[in-house]
Write a protein that holds these residues in place. Structure first.
Motif, short mmCIF file in Angstrom:
data_model
loop_
_atom_site.label_atom_id
_atom_site.label_comp_id
_atom_site.label_asym_id
_atom_site.label_seq_id
_atom_site.Cartn_x
_atom_site.Cartn_y
_atom_site.Cartn_z
N ALA B 244 1.25 -1.29 0.07
CA ALA B 244 0.19 -0.03 -0.51
C ALA B 244 0.29 1.34 -0.13
O ALA B 244 0.76 2.57 -0.32
CB ALA B 244 -1.15 -0.03 0.90
N SER B 245 2.41 1.28 0.20
CA SER B 245 2.84 2.35 0.37
C SER B 245 3.21 3.60 -1.25
O SER B 245 2.62 4.50 -0.98
CB SER B 245 4.10 2.25 0.88
OG SER B 245 4.95 1.21 -0.19
N GLU B 250 1.35 8.67 -3.24
CA GLU B 250 0.58 8.56 -4.40
C GLU B 250 -0.64 9.75 -3.40
O GLU B 250 -0.63 10.72 -4.16
CB GLU B 250 -0.42 8.22 -5.06
CG GLU B 250 0.33 7.41 -5.97
CD GLU B 250 0.04 6.26 -7.09
OE1 GLU B 250 -1.26 5.86 -6.47
OE2 GLU B 250 0.43 5.75 -7.75
N LEU B 251 -1.02 9.88 -2.20
CA LEU B 251 -1.57 10.30 -1.67
C LEU B 251 -1.23 11.61 -1.18
O LEU B 251 -1.42 12.55 -1.42
CB LEU B 251 -2.07 9.57 -0.03
CG LEU B 251 -2.99 10.13 0.96
CD1 LEU B 251 -4.42 10.58 0.26
CD2 LEU B 251 -3.44 9.74 1.96
N VAL B 252 0.50 11.02 -0.74
CA VAL B 252 0.69 12.79 -0.11
C VAL B 252 1.47 13.73 -1.29
O VAL B 252 0.77 14.52 -0.93
CB VAL B 252 2.07 12.35 0.79
CG1 VAL B 252 3.26 13.23 0.69
CG2 VAL B 252 2.23 11.40 1.40
N ASP B 253 1.48 13.14 -2.51
CA ASP B 253 1.73 13.27 -4.07
C ASP B 253 0.09 14.67 -3.82
O ASP B 253 0.72 15.63 -4.24
CB ASP B 253 2.14 12.91 -5.01
CG ASP B 253 3.15 12.25 -5.53
OD1 ASP B 253 4.22 13.52 -5.72
OD2 ASP B 253 3.41 11.91 -6.31
N SER B 254 -0.51 13.83 -3.81
CA SER B 254 -2.25 15.19 -4.62
C SER B 254 -1.99 16.15 -3.17
O SER B 254 -3.18 17.51 -2.84
CB SER B 254 -3.11 14.05 -4.40
OG SER B 254 -2.81 12.52 -3.65
N ILE B 255 -1.39 15.92 -1.49
CA ILE B 255 -1.96 16.87 -0.81
C ILE B 255 -0.96 17.92 -1.22
O ILE B 255 -1.60 18.96 -0.90
CB ILE B 255 -1.13 16.47 0.60
CG1 ILE B 255 -2.54 14.76 0.96
CG2 ILE B 255 -0.98 16.92 1.56
CD1 ILE B 255 -1.91 14.37 2.39
N GLN B 256 0.87 17.39 -1.70
CA GLN B 256 1.22 18.27 -1.89
C GLN B 256 0.83 19.71 -3.37
O GLN B 256 0.84 20.73 -3.50
CB GLN B 256 3.02 17.53 -2.74
CG GLN B 256 3.48 18.97 -2.70
CD GLN B 256 4.68 17.90 -3.39
OE1 GLN B 256 5.61 16.41 -3.59
NE2 GLN B 256 5.28 18.19 -3.77
N LYS B 257 0.12 18.89 -4.12
CA LYS B 257 -0.51 19.44 -5.47
C LYS B 257 -1.78 20.32 -4.74
O LYS B 257 -2.33 20.33 -5.77
CB LYS B 257 -0.31 18.12 -6.78
CG LYS B 257 0.45 17.52 -7.60
CD LYS B 257 0.89 17.07 -8.85
CE LYS B 257 -0.33 15.61 -8.00
NZ LYS B 257 0.04 14.70 -9.38
N SER B 258 -2.46 19.64 -3.51
CA SER B 258 -3.08 20.36 -3.22
C SER B 258 -4.81 20.24 -4.30
O SER B 258 -5.27 20.90 -4.48
CB SER B 258 -3.81 21.52 -3.43
OG SER B 258 -2.67 22.29 -1.73
N GLN B 259 -4.96 19.00 -4.46
CA GLN B 259 -5.70 18.07 -4.87
C GLN B 259 -6.28 16.91 -4.35
O GLN B 259 -5.99 16.41 -4.23
CB GLN B 259 -5.33 17.29 -6.41
CG GLN B 259 -4.19 18.51 -7.23
CD GLN B 259 -4.82 18.07 -9.01
OE1 GLN B 259 -4.74 17.32 -9.32
NE2 GLN B 259 -3.73 19.11 -9.54
#
Lengths: 336, 559
Positions: B244-245, B250-259
């Motif tokens: 799952a990592s 990817e989740l952290v990615d989208s937080i970073q991109k504010s999506q």
């Protein structure tokens, strides 16, 4: 030696007392025969009959009997009881050596009831019986490094080696073992073994081989936090987390900050090293280091950190965060 | 039956013991010099070699090789007997199941018999911390003066459970956790000899997973090898359930991109694949923690595979430490939140929503919460909310912000200059606070509120001069809303609210605000749940407020 001898060994250094008794036992000669002429009794659960039998028996294939009685003070507490003991001592057969070994929590002159007991005991004999007393006390914190140096020499000489421990290494070891001569003896033996009795023991050896006291590492951790050196703090923390029980580690971190708050408060009030030592009941040596560290913080931020620790503590104890996570967060908050 | 790899690969010679040089060197010297002690205590985490070294020492003590330095030789009959487990004078006791005083008495009775075969009778007491107190006491005397033919080796993982009296009678050796490199090296050697095909990175990952334990590492290798396939990173992730990592990344990615939408997708992807929501939350926290470590310059402690490390380094660079902390708190709350039971994803989704933007305007709030100098009256209720979503109590930002705010705002403001005596002489505020605001009906903008929140600390300082207890109570309050000239203060508890809403006290605060910011406001105090702020116009003890507290949201208000 044709008179009964009473030997009173007392003090805080139970290890030294035991060593002295051991020497007496060795002096009895052949262990297999000596064993039949030696009795060990303990005042905590003393049966008068046992003492009587042990002390009044005739030595077997030997000239003397050795009877040791540990903690006599707890068996003969009051004045009445003491009289009984005095009377008993007077009836000792001339072939018996009675050793009274009293282990104290504080030096004899501070332990009033024991001291009075001892004086009375000595007085009550009236010279019929030889009563010898010998005091053994733990080396204090200041004296411990010197003690370690002497003990190292002694242990090395037992193997006919002439190696020493560096004074700095002795000081470091003293810091690690605290006031415990038994552990110090074990650690010295281990260190000598590590260097194979071939060279002097150095600070590096001590740090590599001896048991690391976590307190020291906590000190380094808090130092790093004070200097806002997040990387170092994290490194030390990681090591601590791996080797320590998390809850005791957490307690040590809190303790360190509590000491700092207290030290800082005294310092802000114009107090010096002695004042802090008095207020905190701490050794001047510890206080010196504490003052050094406290100068990296002001009282306000220390108080805030302390309150923050309380919050984290509640979080930990209500299962909202693990200790590791809480410590990690603390490091980042203070150094990030 | 095949022998488990970790048993097959137990070290048989001193040189084979990895990563414990400080112990083996000392023991070797003791053996070579004929100075073997009578009681040893080995402590250290599991899988670091305690039992192995204990057996080695037992073997060396009885070995028949002529030169002591060469012992154990693994060739003489005694060495072979020990290796086979048939040596009569090596007595291994599992203290976990023989922990009573009777067991120790039994041992004491038998110890005086001379050894059957060798020179020494060796007692290895494993897990010695499990002995009862009486058993320890019974052991004490024997431990101090065992017969000359006996050697005790105690081994434990929990040194803090051993009584001090026992500690001081043994030569104590501390085993350290093995480094990832040392374990990897060992794994490589085993994989080569056992002909197990494996990628190097895969072995490194196994070593990392083992957290310093050789046994864990070798067991995992054994398990991986049993599939017969080549061991790759992918296989290991599958077996360990760490797959799952990728979703976490990817989740952290989208937080970073504010999506948020993308983030939700990743969240559900992982949950739909069957990951437990709390496990997922924990994985996220673990990863975020790794980001923190990288941020502090300790990437090697992050325990991430190399390819993840690259991306993690990017993430660590993209977020501020404060933001990461904020995220950790949010997701940690989700991991520990039990209320999401009926809808497992909810707490994670809430956390995701909470971390989407680092609440810039919350930053001033940070100041006000921590600026307390005398927070003795700080309520405990606030403390309990610590690891949750509260950014307000972060000393970090406080530490960084306070100096500047103090420097740029030297205490020249009227309020702070007002001598205490003056304030006491004229307790009535110069500006009647009650009427004025309604007259002017000021149009607040967001920035007014922001300004207020920013200067809250100074306001409190002004209050402190006049009324210290009030200031302490204000530490538990924060400005929540500014509407129609009415400032709503959210208080953490009833005590603070009652104190702050006393008429005299309201006046003090009003005056402080007026002096500091030149804003004339009315003040209203409400109790606000620290986690979920209840809007001011809702009855605090009503149904709606209750619903909000347990996670409800107001979507529509109909009169």
């Amino acid at each position: 030696m044709d008179s009964p001898t009473v030997l009173v060994l007392y003090g805080t250094d139970e290890f030294a007392i035991d060593q002295t008794i051991r020497k007496l036992i060795v002096a009895m000669g052949d262990p297999s025969i000596a064993e039949m002429n030696i009795s060990h009794l303990d005042g905590h659960n003393l049966n008068m009959n046992d003492l009587n039998t042990a002390a009044n028996a005739i030595p077997f294939l030997s000239e003397r009997r050795l009877v040791t009685l540990a903690n006599p003070h707890s068996a003969y507490k009051g004045a009445k009881e003491l009289k009984k003991l005095s009377a008993f001592i007077e009836t000792l057969p001339p072939t018996t050596t009675l050793v009274l070994a009293e282990y104290l929590d504080s030096p004899a002159n501070k332990n009033k009831s024991f001291y009075e007991w001892l004086q009375k005991l000595a007085k009550a004999q009236g010279g019929k019986v030889t009563v010898q007393t010998q005091e053994f006390n733990m080396p204090g914190r200041r004296d411990l490094p010197g003690w370690i140096i002497r003990e190292t020499k002694k242990q090395a000489e037992a193997y006919k080696k002439h190696i020493k421990i560096d004074p700095a290494a002795a000081a470091r070891l003293a810091e690690m073992v605290g006031e415990n001569t038994r552990i110090a003896v074990q650690e010295i033996g281990k260190l000598l073994e590590y260097v194979d009795f071939e060279r002097n023991v150095t600070v590096e050896d001590v740090e590599k081989v001896s048991i690391v006291s976590a307190q020291q590492d906590v000190f380094t951790l808090v130092d790093a936090l004070g200097n806002k050196n997040g990387r170092k703090a994290q490194n030390v923390l990681q090591q601590l987390v791996q080797n320590e029980d998390p809850f005791s580690l957490w307690g040590m971190v809190i303790r360190q900050f509590r000491l700092l708050v207290q030290a800082r408060e005294v310092m802000d009030g114009g107090g010096g090293q002695d004042d802090i030592a008095r207020e905190l009941h701490a050794h001047p040596f510890v206080v010196g280091k504490l003052m050094n560290q406290a100068s990296g913080f002001d009282l306000k931020s220390l108080e805030e950190i302390y309150h923050r620790l309380l919050e984290l503590d509640e979080g930990i104890k209500t299962g909202q965060a693990t200790i590791e996570l809480a410590l990690d967060m603390l490091v980042v908050e203070l150094c990030g | 039956m095949t022998q488990a790899l970790y048993r097959k690969w137990r070290p048989q010679k001193w040189d084979e013991v990895a990563g414990q040089d400080h112990v083996t060197k000392t023991l070797r010297n003791a053996v070579a010099g004929g100075r073997i002690g009578h009681a040893y205590l080995f402590s250290g985490p599991r899988g670091t070699g305690k039992t192995s070294v204990a057996r080695l020492l037992a073997k060396a003590a009885n070995c028949l090789h002529e030169t002591p330095a060469e012992r154990p030789c693994n060739q003489c009959q005694y060495c072979l007997a020990v290796n086979k487990g048939s040596f009569l004078d090596l007595i291994e006791i599992d203290a976990a199941s023989n922990n009573g005083v009777d067991d120790v008495r039994d041992l004491r009775d038998k110890i005086n018999f001379s050894p059957n075969q060798g020179k020494y009778k060796i007692y290895i007491i494993d897990e010695v911390h499990m002995l009862s107190t009486q058993a320890f006491n019974a052991l004490l005397k024997t431990l101090e003066e065992p017969p000359p033919h006996a050697i005790f080796i105690l081994a434990t993982t929990e040194i803090n459970k051993i009584p001090a009296t026992v500690l001081s009678r043994c030569q104590r050796h501390e085993f350290k956790r093995a480094s990832v490199e040392a374990i990897t090296l060992q794994l490589k050697e085993i994989a080569n000899s056992e002909k197990i095909p494996a990628d190097d990175e895969a072995l490194t990952l196994i070593a990392r997973q083992a957290t310093g334990s050789f046994r864990d590492a070798i067991s995992l290798l054994d398990q991986m090898a049993s599939t017969g396939e080549k061991i790759t990173l992918k296989n290991i992730h599958e077996i360990l359930g760490t797959a799952a990592s990728q979703n976490v990344l990817e989740l952290v990615d989208s937080i970073q991109k504010s999506q948020p939408a993308e983030g939700l997708d990743h969240l559900h992807e992982a949950l739909d694949a069957g990951t437990d929501s709390r496990v997922l939350a924990r994985q996220i926290v673990e990863y975020l923690r790794a980001l923190l470590l990288i941020k502090l310059g300790n990437p090697d402690q992050a325990n991430l595979p190399r390819e993840t490390l690259k991306q993690a380094a990017k993430h660590a660079g993209a977020f501020s430490a404060r933001h990461i902390l904020h995220m950790i708190r949010e997701f940690n709350a989700a991991a520990t939140d039990l209320r999401g039971g009926w809808q497992p994803a909810l707490s994670l989704e809430l956390a995701l929503a909470g971390v989407m933007e680092l609440p810039e305007e919350k930053q001033p709030v940070v100041l006000l919460q921590t600026s307390s100098t005398r927070a003795t009256t700080r309520p405990t209720s606030q403390a309990t909310t610590m690891p949750t979503s509260q950014t307000e109590t972060m000393p970090t930002s406080q530490a960084t912000n306070t100096p500047t705010s103090q420097a740029t705002n030297p205490p020249t403001s009227q309020a702070t200059n007002t001598p205490t005596s003056q304030a006491q002489d004229s307790p009535k505020p110069v500006h009647p606070p009650k009427e004025k605001p309604t007259l002017t009906a000021p149009k607040e903008t967001d920035s007014d509120f922001t300004r207020l929140a920013k200067e809250w600390k100074k306001i409190k300082l002004a209050v402190k001069i006049v009324n210290r207890p009030l200031e302490a109570a204000l530490n538990s309050c924060r400005p929540k809303e500014l509407k129609n000239g009415i400032l709503t203060l959210g208080c953490d508890n009833e005590f603070a609210m009652n104190l702050a809403s006393k008429n005299d006290n309201v006046e003090v605060v009003t005056k402080a605000i007026l002096d500091t910011l030149d804003m004339d406001l009315q003040i209203k105090c409400v109790i606000s749940n620290a986690r979920q702020d209840t809007p001011a116009d809702i009855k605090q003890d009503g149904m709606v407020a209750e619903a909000l507290k347990v996670g409800g949201k107001i979507t529509d208000i109909q009169d």
